[in-house]
Design a protein around this motif. Sequence first.
Motif, short mmCIF file in Angstrom:
data_model
loop_
_atom_site.label_atom_id
_atom_site.label_comp_id
_atom_site.label_asym_id
_atom_site.label_seq_id
_atom_site.Cartn_x
_atom_site.Cartn_y
_atom_site.Cartn_z
N VAL A 197 0.87 -1.18 0.00
CA VAL A 197 0.00 0.00 0.00
C VAL A 197 0.90 1.22 0.00
O VAL A 197 1.46 1.60 1.03
CB VAL A 197 -0.94 0.02 1.22
N ALA A 234 -3.12 4.31 -1.65
CA ALA A 234 -3.88 5.02 -0.61
C ALA A 234 -4.75 6.11 -1.23
O ALA A 234 -5.90 6.31 -0.82
CB ALA A 234 -2.92 5.63 0.41
N ILE A 260 2.13 2.97 5.94
CA ILE A 260 1.23 4.13 5.84
C ILE A 260 1.74 5.27 6.72
O ILE A 260 1.77 6.44 6.30
CB ILE A 260 -0.20 3.72 6.24
N ILE A 304 0.81 9.03 5.04
CA ILE A 304 -0.49 8.96 4.36
C ILE A 304 -1.60 9.21 5.37
O ILE A 304 -1.63 8.60 6.44
CB ILE A 304 -0.68 7.58 3.69
N LEU A 326 -5.17 8.72 6.45
CA LEU A 326 -6.39 7.94 6.27
C LEU A 326 -7.40 8.27 7.37
O LEU A 326 -8.27 7.46 7.68
CB LEU A 326 -6.07 6.44 6.30
#
Length: 276
Positions: A205, A210, A240, A245, A247
């Motif tokens: 990922v 993402a 991540i 990133i 989220l």
Amino acid sequence: MNQASNPFLAFIQGNREELIEKWELKMKKEDDQKLSSVISDHTYTNICNEYINILIHSFMNPDDEPSSKIGDFSQKIVQLGWSLRFLTTSLSDMNKILFEMMTLNSTEEEKMSLVWAFDHWIAPVNSEVLHQYASSWERTVSLQKIALQELSAPLIPVFDNITVMPLVGTIDTERAKRIMENLLQGVVKHRAEVVLIDITGVPVVDTMVAHHIIQASEAVRLVGAKCLLVGIRPEIAQTIVNLGIDLSQVITKNSLQKGIESALEMTNRQIVSLGE
């Protein structure tokens, strides 16, 4: 040039069984994929006979366009899983066997004359067989690609108003587009209130993946449903975080089971143990 000037027609018709027997044995010996272990002798015999029929038809109708029989023959070869290398080797072996049988007691001059006849009568047939094989192979691969695309992002209803999209493998831009389309169509079709995107089978990922997930989540929200991202393994979570990133706008769970429990709560349901 008329039929009478064709040196192969009468010879093939008169020596058909011996020609097929020798060619079939050669094909089995040269089988590069060991297909003989799963293909019966009858299948090899049928293939040899079909090719001989194509040659005879071509010799008797030299002015006709390539027959549909060549297309059917080539498609069957593809369906049998024969490689292009095996096909070209087999056709070459057949030519050698036919040439050797026809020139057993011939002079060099007669042999050279027969070589020219091969180029005129048999080479065009072989060329068309290979062309049709390539076309049939391309069609087969195209259909397989479409089928794989359809299966690459399935949306599966698991409870009323709850659907799951299990993703396996890498996600590129083309596949991300398919995911988005299937998500939106599936939400409407299944009247989903909650969609779970399971990335347990996604090996990496990165920022692009993402980004696609965030876009998919936002698109699902716009059509009136909620999106949960499940299957976040520890190494994926670490990636991540390291990539920075964000989220935060997506509800995440570490397993599909936890995601389903949350989805049930969101739809005012829960799992209750009945006890003994």
